[in-house]
Design an enzyme around this catalytic site. Structure first.
Site, PDB file in Angstrom:
ATOM      1  N   TYR A 173      -1.821  -0.851  10.346  1.00 37.55           N
ATOM      2  CA  TYR A 173      -1.795  -1.314   8.961  1.00 37.55           C
ATOM      3  C   TYR A 173      -0.583  -0.748   8.235  1.00 37.55           C
ATOM      4  O   TYR A 173       0.178  -1.470   7.574  1.00 37.55           O
ATOM      5  CB  TYR A 173      -3.083  -0.886   8.265  1.00 37.55           C
ATOM      6  CG  TYR A 173      -3.128  -1.128   6.779  1.00 37.55           C
ATOM      7  CD1 TYR A 173      -3.343  -2.401   6.271  1.00 37.55           C
ATOM      8  CD2 TYR A 173      -2.984  -0.069   5.883  1.00 37.55           C
ATOM      9  CE1 TYR A 173      -3.403  -2.621   4.903  1.00 37.55           C
ATOM     10  CE2 TYR A 173      -3.049  -0.281   4.519  1.00 37.55           C
ATOM     11  CZ  TYR A 173      -3.251  -1.556   4.029  1.00 37.55           C
ATOM     12  OH  TYR A 173      -3.309  -1.756   2.675  1.00 37.55           O
ATOM     13  N   SER A 176       0.869  -1.177   0.000  1.00 32.71           N
ATOM     14  CA  SER A 176       0.000   0.000   0.000  1.00 32.71           C
ATOM     15  C   SER A 176       0.903   1.223   0.000  1.00 32.71           C
ATOM     16  O   SER A 176       2.041   1.165   0.484  1.00 32.71           O
ATOM     17  CB  SER A 176      -0.873   0.002   1.259  1.00 32.71           C
ATOM     18  OG  SER A 176      -1.448   1.278   1.479  1.00 32.71           O
TER      19      SER A 176
END
Length: 245
Positions: A152, A139
């Site tokens: 995350y 990401s």
């Protein structure tokens, strides 16, 4: 791209989610065969819809014994393991102040250790066949601070390190390891994802003026898995519409 994966067998984790379902279909459309894995048994129906070039194994990426079963299924059903796309991940909202050690361990268990388990599981088959390709999905949270998604984001930073080390160590086995870093995508991993108005605000920050479609992430992963990227290893591709430019 029609035959980019012609004759190749791909293991795809996180295959029951929105991004995974799209990727599984595109892998087969690109000429490949796909072993879909997910904790969500709903992936079985997707594999059935795709047809004989897809099969599903209910599997948690943190389960090492389960990985043995996944690889065995690929070999028994399709005869090889040519590529692994580590798409499975978990996400959630946390701040530095409130993130607990248990929640942080949860992110690392799936997003980092789950990926490591997959790499280790496919290596014997890839070595035996003379090489392969591993694509890890991270990401742009691994390129910039993402307040509110700290657990995350930190796990995805760690995935960058794992990818680079694996690429360096496994190059002698002709196993390529690369990283795809999606930006904002029209499918959300977070149950309490942003409202439509928030998505519009995110899109306004992207130079291309919109969020990505899952197909755009999947096509990039397929390219990295294919022989078209035969001299690419240890690389990172941000698919973010220029957000991190």
């Amino acid at each position: 791209m029609t035959a980019a994966l012609s004759g190749k067998v791909v293991i795809l984790t996180g295959a029951a989610g929105g991004q995974g379902r799209v990727a599984a279909r595109l892998i087969v459309k690109a000429g490949g065969k796909v072993v879909m894995t997910d904790r969500d048994p709903g992936g079985a129906g997707v594999a059935e819809e795709i047809g004989p070039d897809a099969c599903f194994v209910a599997h948690d990426v943190t389960d090492q014994e389960g990985w043995v079963r996944v690889v065995a299924t690929a070999l028994d059903r399709f005869g090889a393991v040519d590529a692994l796309i580590n798409n499975a991940a978990i996400a959630g909202r946390d701040s530095v102040e409130t993130l607990t050690a248990d929640r942080m361990r949860g992110y690392f268990d799936v997003n980092v250790i789950g990926t490591l388990n997959g790499i280790q599981a496919v290596l014997p088959a890839m070595r035996q066949s003379g090489g392969g390709s591993i694509v890890n999905i991270a990401s742009i949270s691994a390129l910039r601070a993402t307040p509110g998604l700290v657990g995350y984001g930190v796990s995805k930073w760690a995935l960058r390190g794992l990818t680079r080390n694996a690429a360096a160590e496994l190059a002698g086995d002709k196993v390529r390891v690369n990283l795809v870093l999606p930006g904002a995508v029209s499918v959300s991993m977070i149950k309490d994802g942003p409202a439509p108005s928030d998505k519009q605000a995110v899109a306004a920050q992207v130079p291309l003026g919109r969020v990505a479609e899952p197909e755009e992430i999947a096509r990039t992963a397929i390219f990295m898995a294919s022989d078209a990227a035969s001299y690419v290893t240890g690389a990172e591709i941000a698919v973010d519409g220029g957000w991190c430019a």
